[in-house]
Design an enzyme around this catalytic site. Structure first.
Site, mmCIF file in Angstrom:
data_model
loop_
_atom_site.group_PDB
_atom_site.id
_atom_site.type_symbol
_atom_site.label_atom_id
_atom_site.label_comp_id
_atom_site.label_asym_id
_atom_site.label_seq_id
_atom_site.Cartn_x
_atom_site.Cartn_y
_atom_site.Cartn_z
ATOM 1 N N SER A 129 -0.151 8.032 -17.625
ATOM 2 C CA SER A 129 -1.272 8.759 -18.232
ATOM 3 C C SER A 129 -1.460 8.353 -19.685
ATOM 4 O O SER A 129 -0.497 8.094 -20.398
ATOM 5 C CB SER A 129 -1.022 10.277 -18.162
ATOM 6 O OG SER A 129 -2.067 10.975 -18.802
ATOM 7 N N LYS A 184 2.479 13.738 -11.799
ATOM 8 C CA LYS A 184 1.234 13.207 -12.362
ATOM 9 C C LYS A 184 0.027 13.967 -11.812
ATOM 10 O O LYS A 184 -0.943 14.230 -12.536
ATOM 11 C CB LYS A 184 1.109 11.711 -12.039
ATOM 12 C CG LYS A 184 -0.213 11.055 -12.467
ATOM 13 C CD LYS A 184 -0.458 11.196 -13.969
ATOM 14 C CE LYS A 184 -1.485 10.198 -14.500
ATOM 15 N NZ LYS A 184 -2.779 10.219 -13.841
ATOM 16 N N HIS A 187 -0.153 17.173 -13.632
ATOM 17 C CA HIS A 187 -0.681 16.819 -14.964
ATOM 18 C C HIS A 187 -2.195 16.731 -14.924
ATOM 19 O O HIS A 187 -2.896 17.286 -15.777
ATOM 20 C CB HIS A 187 -0.074 15.480 -15.409
ATOM 21 C CG HIS A 187 -0.798 14.814 -16.548
ATOM 22 N ND1 HIS A 187 -2.000 14.146 -16.358
ATOM 23 C CD2 HIS A 187 -0.514 14.698 -17.868
ATOM 24 C CE1 HIS A 187 -2.410 13.656 -17.512
ATOM 25 N NE2 HIS A 187 -1.528 13.975 -18.440
ATOM 26 N N ASN A 188 -2.729 16.029 -13.927
ATOM 27 C CA ASN A 188 -4.173 15.850 -13.852
ATOM 28 C C ASN A 188 -4.888 17.172 -13.566
ATOM 29 O O ASN A 188 -5.990 17.410 -14.070
ATOM 30 C CB ASN A 188 -4.522 14.828 -12.767
ATOM 31 C CG ASN A 188 -4.239 13.407 -13.207
ATOM 32 O OD1 ASN A 188 -3.527 13.180 -14.180
ATOM 33 N ND2 ASN A 188 -4.767 12.435 -12.492
ATOM 34 N N GLU A 191 -5.047 18.959 -16.708
ATOM 35 C CA GLU A 191 -6.078 18.279 -17.502
ATOM 36 C C GLU A 191 -7.464 18.809 -17.153
ATOM 37 O O GLU A 191 -8.280 19.080 -18.046
ATOM 38 C CB GLU A 191 -5.994 16.775 -17.233
ATOM 39 C CG GLU A 191 -7.035 15.919 -17.906
ATOM 40 C CD GLU A 191 -6.939 14.473 -17.447
ATOM 41 O OE1 GLU A 191 -7.977 13.908 -17.042
ATOM 42 O OE2 GLU A 191 -5.820 13.910 -17.463
#
Length: 484
Positions: A129, A184, A187-188, A191
């Site tokens: 990222s 991940k 995380h997204n 986000e």
């Protein structure tokens, strides 16, 4: 000829910049691209004079690598990754390593780890990222897969990763199988939530308070100096101040129909699978979906009645302080929900996740990097068994300080007709989480009434189930108890 430390396949934006990053840190990299003219253009152009070697076939790429060979794929997720893995397996030797650095779905990484290991090789599925700038200057890297491969790739990954204040790399081993891509994915999802929260704050300022882009730019600039210090607040500050060659603010000409690549949706689906109330992230995904219905919204705007989104007699300073607190508290809720999801997934998949390390990996380089991630690391370092960030002493106190502003902001937006799906859902989650007695007793009674689904009793041990013949006509036969 000196052998290369690593090979990389896929010279799009992320791939090129990662290669430059590796070369800048003293590693020799061999590169291959399916369209081989890209290899030539890269080697003779941007990479000229650097320790970067071109390869024009997969066999040539493999032959150029030091053992154990490390081949990193930076290609489109899905079938292209599987295709390259199938082509590489016959060319590699036992103990060699295939790395997928794309935005792959974690079940694919689970499957690929098993397949590659069955062929005597190792596999790493790693989230990367930070976008174009992060790839070049230092991304957040979240590797998982075959644990035996970690020591071989650690020097490269930790060298090129972003560093925090004490020099620690934003890269640590995450866990087995698809753990790296799972982290991940979360995380997204976070986000997505962070971006929507900022957009809700922007709309209240723009529509409710009638603030200019310059005024909003100054507010975000000020917010970026305190608790909300983060990459996304920083770029919002810059976007609001950006003008084209004619002096027009570019943001005012951007169509309000958001796109998405699916990772937020994956996170929401996983939350449903694990039974975790990831309410804020899911609302952020739906907010993008609603924004994409532009034509329908334009039509509805002329038909449906409601307030005009103007906040009359506004005490701007007080409202902006409350908005700041609402954004901050909602952000804490979002991260709390994300870490609960990872904890539940770790139990389901038998992963051994280090939540403090995950917070550290997100502390720099990545899109959601922000100052308060250091506090999340401290919370998990203090208590590895922490079940929810909201009950950590630091975050409990921070949310308590924000509550009045948070509640006033959500109420103000509702009265003005300004949509706040994420801030309001975060507040509902917080109130639900702190409520010892929810109305689910009535819900369970309803389920038992129409479907004989049974219920537990507060005066009996957990795990004992009961059924009531509510109508006197249903009999005593009960359905089996289960949770989907």
């Amino acid at each position: 000829m000196k052998k290369s430390d690593i090979g990389l396949i896929g010279l799009a934006v992320m791939g090129e910049n990662l290669v430059m990053n590796m070369a800048n840190h003293g590693f020799q990299v061999s590169v291959f691209n399916r369209s081989t003219d890209k290899v030539t253009n890269f080697i003779e152009g941007r990479a000229k004079g650097m320790s970067i070697v071109g390869a024009y076939s997969l066999q040539e790429l493999v032959d150029q690598l030091e053992k154990p060979r490390k081949v990193m794929l930076m290609v489109k997720a899905g079938a292209p990754v599987d295709s390259f893995i199938d082509q590489l397996i016959p060319l590699l030797d036992e103990g060699d390593i295939i790395i997928d650095g794309g935005n792959s779905h974690f079940p694919d990484s689970e499957r690929r780890t098993k397949k590659v290991e069955e062929n005597g090789l190792y596999f790493i599925g790693t989230g990367v990222s930070g976008g174009e700038e992060g790839a070049l200057k230092g991304p957040s890297i979240m590797p998982g897969g075959s644990p035996q491969a970690w020591e071989a790739v650690r020097p490269i990954f930790q060298s090129i990763a972003a560093k925090v204040e004490d020099g620690a790399a934003c890269c640590e081993w995450v866990g087995e199988g698809g753990a790296g891509h799972y982290v991940k994915m979360v995380h997204n999802g976070i986000e997505y939530g962070d971006m929507q929260l900022i957009c809700e704050a922007y709309q209240l300022m723009r529509d409710g308070l009638g603030m200019s882009n310059e005024e909003m730019h100054e507010v975000f600039a000020e917010w970026n100096k305190g608790a909300l210090d983060s990459y996304l607040i920083e770029i919002t500050r810059d976007i609001l101040n950006y003008k084209d060659e004619d002096g027009n603010y570019v943001v005012d000409y951007v169509l309000d129909a958001a796109g998405q690549k699916g990772t937020g949706k994956w996170t929401g689906i996983e939350a449903l699978e694990e039974g975790v109330p990831l309410t804020l992230v899911v609302e952020s995904v739906f907010a993008r979906s609603l924004s994409s219905q532009k034509d329908e919204r334009v039509g509805a705007a002329d038909i449906l009645l409601g307030p005009d989104r103007k906040i009359a007699d506004a005490d701007k300073e007080t409202i902006l302080k409350g908005l700041h607190d609402a954004l901050y508290a909602s952000k804490i809720v979002s991260y709390a929900q994300g870490f609960v999801l990872m904890r539940e997934a770790a139990a389901s998949h038998n992963w051994h996740l280090n939540y403090g390390n995950i917070a550290l990996m997100w502390r720099g380089g990545c899109i959601i990097r922000s100052a308060f991630l250091g506090k999340i690391k401290e919370a998990f370092n203090k208590n590895e068994a922490l079940t929810n960030l909201l009950i950590d002493d630091y975050f409990k106190a921070e949310v308590a300080k924000c509550q009045d502003g948070w509640r006033n902001t959500v109420a103000l937006a509702a009265k003005a007709g300004i949509p706040m799906p994420c801030m309001s859902s975060a507040l509902s989650y917080y109130d639900g989480f702190r409520c010892a007695n929810l109305p689910a007793n009535l819900l369970q009674a309803q389920r038992d009434y129409f479907g004989a689904h049974t219920y537990e009793r507060i005066d009996r041990p957990r795990g004992e189930y009961f059924h009531t013949n509510w109508t006197g006509e249903g009999g005593d036969t009960a359905s089996s108890s289960y949770n989907v």
